[in-house]
Write an enzyme that holds these catalytic residues in place. Structure first.
Site, PDB file in Angstrom:
ATOM      1  N   LYS A  56      35.031  32.088  30.210  1.00 56.59           N
ATOM      2  CA  LYS A  56      33.921  31.818  31.135  1.00 56.59           C
ATOM      3  C   LYS A  56      33.277  33.129  31.595  1.00 56.59           C
ATOM      4  O   LYS A  56      33.933  34.186  31.640  1.00 56.59           O
ATOM      5  CB  LYS A  56      34.422  31.022  32.333  1.00 56.59           C
ATOM      6  N   CYS A  71      45.979  26.500  43.867  1.00 53.74           N
ATOM      7  CA  CYS A  71      46.694  27.253  42.821  1.00 53.74           C
ATOM      8  C   CYS A  71      46.081  28.648  42.749  1.00 53.74           C
ATOM      9  O   CYS A  71      45.075  28.920  43.412  1.00 53.74           O
ATOM     10  CB  CYS A  71      46.612  26.514  41.478  1.00 53.74           C
ATOM     11  N   CYS A 124      39.550  29.357  43.096  1.00 53.94           N
ATOM     12  CA  CYS A 124      38.220  28.726  43.101  1.00 53.94           C
ATOM     13  C   CYS A 124      37.481  28.827  44.435  1.00 53.94           C
ATOM     14  O   CYS A 124      36.261  28.728  44.468  1.00 53.94           O
ATOM     15  CB  CYS A 124      38.341  27.270  42.685  1.00 53.94           C
ATOM     16  N   CYS A 151      42.091  17.771  40.610  1.00 54.45           N
ATOM     17  CA  CYS A 151      42.252  18.966  39.788  1.00 54.45           C
ATOM     18  C   CYS A 151      43.599  18.963  39.063  1.00 54.45           C
ATOM     19  O   CYS A 151      44.662  18.911  39.702  1.00 54.45           O
ATOM     20  CB  CYS A 151      42.140  20.224  40.659  1.00 54.45           C
ATOM     21  N   LYS A 205      30.416  34.645  34.625  1.00 51.55           N
ATOM     22  CA  LYS A 205      29.717  34.237  35.848  1.00 51.55           C
ATOM     23  C   LYS A 205      28.777  35.325  36.348  1.00 51.55           C
ATOM     24  O   LYS A 205      29.166  36.488  36.438  1.00 51.55           O
ATOM     25  CB  LYS A 205      30.737  33.907  36.932  1.00 51.55           C
TER      26      LYS A 205
HETATM   27 FE1  SRM Z   1      37.318  26.949  39.450  1.00 53.03          FE
HETATM   28  C1  SRM Z   1      39.252  25.889  36.891  1.00 53.03           C
HETATM   29  C2  SRM Z   1      36.995  23.818  40.588  1.00 53.03           C
HETATM   30  C3  SRM Z   1      34.820  27.973  41.442  1.00 53.03           C
HETATM   31  C4  SRM Z   1      38.328  30.198  38.994  1.00 53.03           C
HETATM   32  N1  SRM Z   1      37.972  25.141  38.805  1.00 53.03           N
HETATM   33  C5  SRM Z   1      38.729  24.921  37.700  1.00 53.03           C
HETATM   34  C6  SRM Z   1      38.855  23.416  37.428  1.00 53.03           C
HETATM   35  C7  SRM Z   1      37.734  23.008  36.525  1.00 53.03           C
HETATM   36  C8  SRM Z   1      40.229  22.941  36.929  1.00 53.03           C
HETATM   37  C9  SRM Z   1      40.433  22.822  35.449  1.00 53.03           C
HETATM   38  O1  SRM Z   1      40.152  23.768  34.688  1.00 53.03           O
HETATM   39  O2  SRM Z   1      40.926  21.775  35.048  1.00 53.03           O
HETATM   40  C10 SRM Z   1      38.641  22.883  38.876  1.00 53.03           C
HETATM   41  C11 SRM Z   1      38.117  21.460  38.990  1.00 53.03           C
HETATM   42  C12 SRM Z   1      38.603  20.824  40.266  1.00 53.03           C
HETATM   43  C13 SRM Z   1      37.954  19.533  40.564  1.00 53.03           C
HETATM   44  O3  SRM Z   1      38.658  18.491  40.561  1.00 53.03           O
HETATM   45  O4  SRM Z   1      36.767  19.507  40.855  1.00 53.03           O
HETATM   46  C14 SRM Z   1      37.795  23.994  39.467  1.00 53.03           C
HETATM   47  N2  SRM Z   1      36.057  26.027  40.682  1.00 53.03           N
HETATM   48  C15 SRM Z   1      36.135  24.745  41.098  1.00 53.03           C
HETATM   49  C16 SRM Z   1      35.176  24.459  42.225  1.00 53.03           C
HETATM   50  C17 SRM Z   1      34.592  23.061  42.187  1.00 53.03           C
HETATM   51  C18 SRM Z   1      35.880  24.734  43.551  1.00 53.03           C
HETATM   52  C19 SRM Z   1      35.198  24.168  44.766  1.00 53.03           C
HETATM   53  O5  SRM Z   1      35.917  23.494  45.516  1.00 53.03           O
HETATM   54  O6  SRM Z   1      34.022  24.405  45.003  1.00 53.03           O
HETATM   55  C20 SRM Z   1      34.158  25.589  41.987  1.00 53.03           C
HETATM   56  C21 SRM Z   1      33.062  25.197  41.031  1.00 53.03           C
HETATM   57  C22 SRM Z   1      32.085  26.308  40.842  1.00 53.03           C
HETATM   58  C23 SRM Z   1      30.881  25.935  40.017  1.00 53.03           C
HETATM   59  O7  SRM Z   1      30.032  25.211  40.520  1.00 53.03           O
HETATM   60  O8  SRM Z   1      30.784  26.417  38.891  1.00 53.03           O
HETATM   61  C24 SRM Z   1      35.042  26.629  41.319  1.00 53.03           C
HETATM   62  N3  SRM Z   1      36.631  28.761  40.037  1.00 53.03           N
HETATM   63  C25 SRM Z   1      35.662  28.956  40.969  1.00 53.03           C
HETATM   64  C26 SRM Z   1      35.691  30.316  41.415  1.00 53.03           C
HETATM   65  C27 SRM Z   1      34.816  30.925  42.502  1.00 53.03           C
HETATM   66  C28 SRM Z   1      33.571  31.558  41.973  1.00 53.03           C
HETATM   67  O9  SRM Z   1      33.326  31.553  40.776  1.00 53.03           O
HETATM   68  O10 SRM Z   1      32.847  32.088  42.785  1.00 53.03           O
HETATM   69  C29 SRM Z   1      36.716  30.949  40.722  1.00 53.03           C
HETATM   70  C30 SRM Z   1      37.207  32.415  40.940  1.00 53.03           C
HETATM   71  C31 SRM Z   1      36.289  33.421  40.354  1.00 53.03           C
HETATM   72  C32 SRM Z   1      36.588  33.648  38.911  1.00 53.03           C
HETATM   73  O11 SRM Z   1      36.071  32.940  38.079  1.00 53.03           O
HETATM   74  O12 SRM Z   1      37.394  34.535  38.617  1.00 53.03           O
HETATM   75  C33 SRM Z   1      37.290  29.964  39.852  1.00 53.03           C
HETATM   76  N4  SRM Z   1      38.545  27.878  38.122  1.00 53.03           N
HETATM   77  C34 SRM Z   1      38.874  29.212  38.155  1.00 53.03           C
HETATM   78  C35 SRM Z   1      39.884  29.462  37.170  1.00 53.03           C
HETATM   79  C36 SRM Z   1      40.576  30.824  36.869  1.00 53.03           C
HETATM   80  C37 SRM Z   1      39.811  31.634  35.896  1.00 53.03           C
HETATM   81  C38 SRM Z   1      40.561  32.868  35.495  1.00 53.03           C
HETATM   82  O13 SRM Z   1      39.935  33.896  35.308  1.00 53.03           O
HETATM   83  O14 SRM Z   1      41.778  32.821  35.334  1.00 53.03           O
HETATM   84  C39 SRM Z   1      40.152  28.222  36.547  1.00 53.03           C
HETATM   85  C40 SRM Z   1      41.163  27.934  35.429  1.00 53.03           C
HETATM   86  C41 SRM Z   1      40.715  28.449  34.095  1.00 53.03           C
HETATM   87  O15 SRM Z   1      39.572  28.826  33.872  1.00 53.03           O
HETATM   88  O16 SRM Z   1      41.579  28.479  33.240  1.00 53.03           O
HETATM   89  C42 SRM Z   1      39.305  27.248  37.190  1.00 53.03           C
HETATM   90 FE1  SF4 Z   2      42.118  23.479  41.028  1.00 53.76          FE
HETATM   91 FE2  SF4 Z   2      40.697  25.713  41.270  1.00 53.76          FE
HETATM   92 FE3  SF4 Z   2      41.908  24.722  43.360  1.00 53.76          FE
HETATM   93 FE4  SF4 Z   2      43.340  25.766  41.375  1.00 53.76          FE
HETATM   94  S1  SF4 Z   2      41.984  26.869  42.700  1.00 53.76           S
HETATM   95  S2  SF4 Z   2      43.751  23.882  42.510  1.00 53.76           S
HETATM   96  S3  SF4 Z   2      42.033  25.221  39.611  1.00 53.76           S
HETATM   97  S4  SF4 Z   2      40.259  23.718  42.212  1.00 53.76           S
END
Ligand code: SRM
Ligand code: SF4
Length: 601
Positions: free
Chosen positions: A245, A511, A515, A472, A247
Site C-alpha cells: 500500500k 492491533c 490504523c 476487522c 499513502k
Molecule cells: Fe488500516 C489494515 C481499517 C487507516 C495501517 N485497516 C486494515 C483493515 C483493512 C484490516 C484488514 O486488512 O483486514 C482494517 C479494516 C477494519 C474494518 O473492519 O473496517 C483497517 N485503516 C482502517 C480504518 C478504517 C481505521 C478507522 O477506524 O478509520 C482506516 C481507513 C483509512 C482509509 O480510509 O483508507 C485505516 N490503516 C490506517 C492507518 C492510518 C493512516 O493511514 O493514516 C494506518 C497506519 C499508517 C500506515 O499505513 O502505516 C493503517 N491498516 C494498516 C495496516 C498496517 C500496514 C503496515 O504497514 O504494516 C493494515 C494491515 C496490512 O496492511 O497488512 C491495515
Molecule cells: Fe483492525 Fe487496523 Fe484496528 Fe488493527 S489497527 S484492529 S487492522 S482496524
C-alpha cells in the site's frame, strides 16, 4: 539497549536507462521473470490476475457460499473491498458447523475528503439499503460500509459510482485516497491545495478496466468492456502494481490534522501572501508493525525537498516509481516505502527521485505545525460563508435512541448548499454554509441534538479509535467499542486535576497495525490480547514525534490507574503551555523517541 532492527539490502533498480523527466515505465522484463522464487505469494496473485480480474466474476456468481476465492480476496482490496466475517458470532457458527457469517467492507474513495450534500444523501441511503445502517468516517477521509453481503456487492458498488464516487484504489498495493487538510479558514488556499490532491489522486489511479468490467456492467449481460485490448497496461504501476500500500497526504500548516509524518508521501503547502508558492515534500512515514517482531516499526517521514506547485504530480509519480522498482517484494512486513527509504538512506532515495525528475528539488522552506487535531465549532471565512466542525465519536455515523445524529445529518444534507468535508480525525465539517442558509442549518442541529457534538472534554475531542471488533479480521482487542468508556474513566482523573479542557491526544487500536495512528498520540493504546493493551507515552502533540512503550500488556481495567499519577504530576508541575507528551519526557516518565529504527530500544 541498541535497536535490533537490521538494515537490509534493497533490490537493484529495474529500468535504470529511462530518460530523466519522462514517465519511468515499469521494466519491460517484469520482476517475476528474474526472481520468482523470492517473491511473496501476493506478487504471484497480482501477476496472474490479468490486471486485477482474477476469478472475481465467477466468485460473485457462486451463491453456494458467502465468500470469494482466497486469492480473489487479495484482489478485491484493489477494488476497495475487504471480505470479513462477524467475529462476535464466529465461535457459535463454528460450533453449529456453519461457515463464518461473511460480509464485505467497502471503502469509498473521497479525494481530499470533500463530497456534495447529494453524495452524502446517497451514502446515507446505501448504508440502510445494503450495509449495517451506519456510515464509518475513516482516519483517511473516506467512507466505509460494513456488512454488505455478497449478493449485494455489485449493486452497492454500482450505486456508489452512480453517486460519482468510486472505490477503486481505496485499498490494495497502489496509491490510495489522497488526503488533504479540509481547512475551512482559508478557502482560496484550500481550493488550490484540494486541486493538487485530486490531481495526484487521478494521476495515480490504476488504469485497468477490470473495475468497470466487473462492477459496472449494465445488468444486460453486456460488459462495459467486452473486448480486452491486448496491449492493456498500467503505465505507472506495471502488472505487479506496487510492493505494498502507498499513502499520500497534503497538509496546510499550522494544522497537521492529516498527520503528514505517518504517510509514505506528503506535501506541506508553503503559503506566502495568501498563495501556495510550493510544497515541502516528505517521504517514508508509516505506522504498521507486528508485536514481537523488532524488524518492524513505526517510522516518521523524512524531508525530501521543496517543489513548485506545478511539479507536485510529477514528484508524486517519481516517488511512486522508485518504490515500485526498489521496494521489497519478498516480505510484506518489509515492503512499505518507510523501509525502502531507511534501507537506501534518505540521500540516496532523493538522488533516485531527482534522476527520474531530471532536476534537483529545492531546499525545504520553514513551516510550523501547531496540532494534529480538529478545531471544532463554527468559523466564518473571508467570503462570508460558515463552516461547522462536528465531533463524530470514532467516525461512526449512526442513530441511537437519544442521539439521532444520522437522521439529523440527512435532514441537513437535504437543505445544505455547500459541501461536506471528512477530516483525517474521523470527524465531519458542514462546510461552505451560505449566510442565508445558516439559520436553517442551526435549527436542524438543535432539533437533532447535534449542535452540542463538541461540548465534550478536550481529551474526548482528541480521541480516536480504529474499527477493530467485530468486523476487522486482524483485531486482537476491542477499540471503537471500548475507547469511549476508557476516556470516561480518564476524564474523572482530568476533572480532579482541573485539566478537563486541556487537549491531550489519545488513540487506540485493536492491533499494532496502527490504523488510528496511536504511535503519534500522547497516550497511545495498542491491542495485545483481548482486554490487554500496550501503553505508549511521550509522542508529540502535533504528530512530530513517536511515543515509546510505557507498559507492555496493560490490563484494560488498570490503564486509568496507571495514568493517574502521571496526569496529576502533569497538572502540578507542567510549565506554561507544556504539552502532555513533552512533559512525560521532561519529567522522566518515558524516554524520548528519536527515530522509528530505535522504537523498540
Ligand atoms: Fe488500516 C489494515 C481499517 C487507516 C495501517 N485497516 C486494515 C483493515 C483493512 C484490516 C484488514 O486488512 O483486514 C482494517 C479494516 C477494519 C474494518 O473492519 O473496517 C483497517 N485503516 C482502517 C480504518 C478504517 C481505521 C478507522 O477506524 O478509520 C482506516 C481507513 C483509512 C482509509 O480510509 O483508507 C485505516 N490503516 C490506517 C492507518 C492510518 C493512516 O493511514 O493514516 C494506518 C497506519 C499508517 C500506515 O499505513 O502505516 C493503517 N491498516 C494498516 C495496516 C498496517 C500496514 C503496515 O504497514 O504494516 C493494515 C494491515 C496490512 O496492511 O497488512 C491495515
Ligand atoms: Fe483492525 Fe487496523 Fe484496528 Fe488493527 S489497527 S484492529 S487492522 S482496524
Amino acid at each position: 539497549m541498541a535497536s535490533t532492527a537490521k538494515p537490509r539490502k534493497s533490490p537493484a533498480p529495474k529500468n535504470p536507462s529511462d530518460a530523466p523527466g519522462e514517465l519511468h515505465r515499469p521494466s519491460p522484463r517484469p520482476q517475476h521473470e528474474t526472481d520468482l522464487a523470492k517473491l511473496h505469494a501476493n506478487e504471484s496473485i497480482k501477476i496472474a490476475s490479468d490486471y486485477l480480474r482474477g476469478t472475481l466474476l465467477d466468485g460473485l456468481a457462486d451463491m453456494s457460499t458467502g465468500a470469494l476465492a482466497e486469492s480473489d480476496t487479495q484482489l478485491t482490496k484493489f477494488h476497495g473491498i475487504y471480505q470479513q466475517d462477524d467475529r462476535d458470532v464466529r465461535r457459535e457458527r463454528r460450533k453449529q458447523k456453519l461457515e463464518p457469517a461473511y460480509s464485505f467492507m467497502i471503502r469509498v474513495r473521497v479525494a481530499g475528503g470533500v463530497c456534495t450534500p447529494q453524495q452524502w444523501l446517497d451514502m446515507d441511503r446505501l448504508a440502510s439499503d445494503y450495509a449495517n445502517g451506519t456510515i464509518k468516517l475513516t482516519t483517511r477521509q473516506a467512507f466505509q460500509f460494513h456488512g454488505v453481503i455478497k449478493s449485494n456487492l455489485k449493486t452497492t458498488i454500482k450505486e456508489i459510482n452512480q453517486a460519482l464516487l468510486d472505490t477503486i484504489a481505496a485499498c490494495g498495493d497502489v496509491n490510495r485516497n489522497v488526503m488533504c487538510n479540509p481547512n475551512p479558514y482559508l478557502s482560496t488556499v484550500h481550493a488550490e491545495v484540494l486541486g493538487v490532491a485530486q490531481a495526484i489522486s487521478d494521476h495515480l489511479t490504476p488504469r485497468t478496466r477490470a473495475y468497470h468490467e466487473i462492477w459496472l456492467d449494465d445488468g444486460s449481460g453486456e460488459k462495459v468492456q467486452v473486448t480486452k485490448d491486448p496491449v492493456e497496461e498500467e503505465p505507472i504501476y506495471g502488472a505487479q502494481y506496487l510492493p505494498r500500500k502507498f499513502k499520500t497526504v497534503v497538509a496546510i500548516p499550522p494544522s497537521n490534522d492529516v498527520d503528514i509524518f505517518a504517510h509514505c508521501l506528503g506535501f506541506i503547502a508553503i503559503v506566502e501572501d495568501g498563495k501556495v508558492v510550493g510544497y515541502n515534500v516528505t517521504v517514508g512515514g508509516g505506522l504498521g508493525m507486528t508485536h514481537g517482531n523488532e524488524q518492524t516499526y513505526p517510522q516518521l517521514a523524512r524531508m525530501l525537498g521543496f517543489c513548485k506547485p506545478q511539479d507536485a504530480v510529477d514528484v508524486a509519480e517519481k516517488v511512486v516509481t522508485v518504490q515500485r522498482d526498489y521496494g521489497d517484494r519478498s516480505d510484506r512486513k518489509h515492503s512499505r516505502l518507510k523501509y525502502t527509504v531507511d534501507d537506501l538512506g534518505i540521500d540516496r532515495f532523493r538522488e533516485l527521485v531527482e534522476e527520474r525528475l531530471g532536476y534537483k528539488l529545492e531546499t525545504p522552506r520553514p513551516f510550523e505545525f501547531e496540532d494534529n487535531g480538529d478545531r471544532y465549532g463554527w468559523v466564518k471565512d473571508a467570503n462570508g460563508n460558515s463552516h461547522l466542525t462536528l465531533f463524530i465519536q470514532n467516525g461512526r455515523v449512526l442513530d441511537t435512541a437519544d442521539y439521532p445524529m444520522r437522521t439529523g445529518l440527512r435532514e441537513i444534507a437535504k437543505v445544505h448548499d455547500g459541501d461536506f468535508r471528512l477530516t483525517a480525525n474521523q470527524n465531519l465539517i458542514i462546510a461552505n454554509v451560505s449566510p442565508k442558509n445558516r439559520g436553517r442549518i442551526e435549527e436542524l442541529l438543535a432539533k437533532y441534538g447535534i449542535a452540542d457534538s463538541h461540548n465534550r472534554s478536550a481529551l474526548r475531542l482528541n480521541s480516536m479509535a480504529c474499527v477493530a471488533l467485530p468486523t476487522c479480521g486482524l483485531a486482537l482487542a476491542e477499540s471503537e467499542r471500548y475507547l469511549p468508556d476508557l476516556v470516561g474513566e480518564i476524564e474523572e482523573i482530568l476533572d480532579e486535576a482541573g485539566l478537563s479542557q486541556d487537549a491531550i491526544t489519545i488513540r487506540m487500536t485493536g492491533c499494532p497495525n496502527g490504523c488510528a495512528r496511536p504511535y503519534i498520540a500522547e497516550i497511545g493504546l495498542v491491542g495485545r490480547n483481548p482486554a490487554t493493551y500496550n501503553l505508549y507515552l511521550g509522542a508529540g502533540f502535533h504528530g512530530q514525534r513517536l511515543g515509546k512503550l510505557y507498559r507492555d500488556s496493560a490490563k484494560a481495567d488498570e490503564i486509568a490507574d496507571m495514568l493517574r499519577p502521571i496526569i496529576l504530576d502533569y497538572a502540578a508541575n507542567r510549565t506554561a503551555g507544556e504539552r502532555f507528551g513533552d512533559f512525560c519526557i521532561r519529567a522522566g516518565h518515558i524516554k524520548e523517541s528519536t527515530d522509528g529504527r530505535d522504537f523498540h530500544a
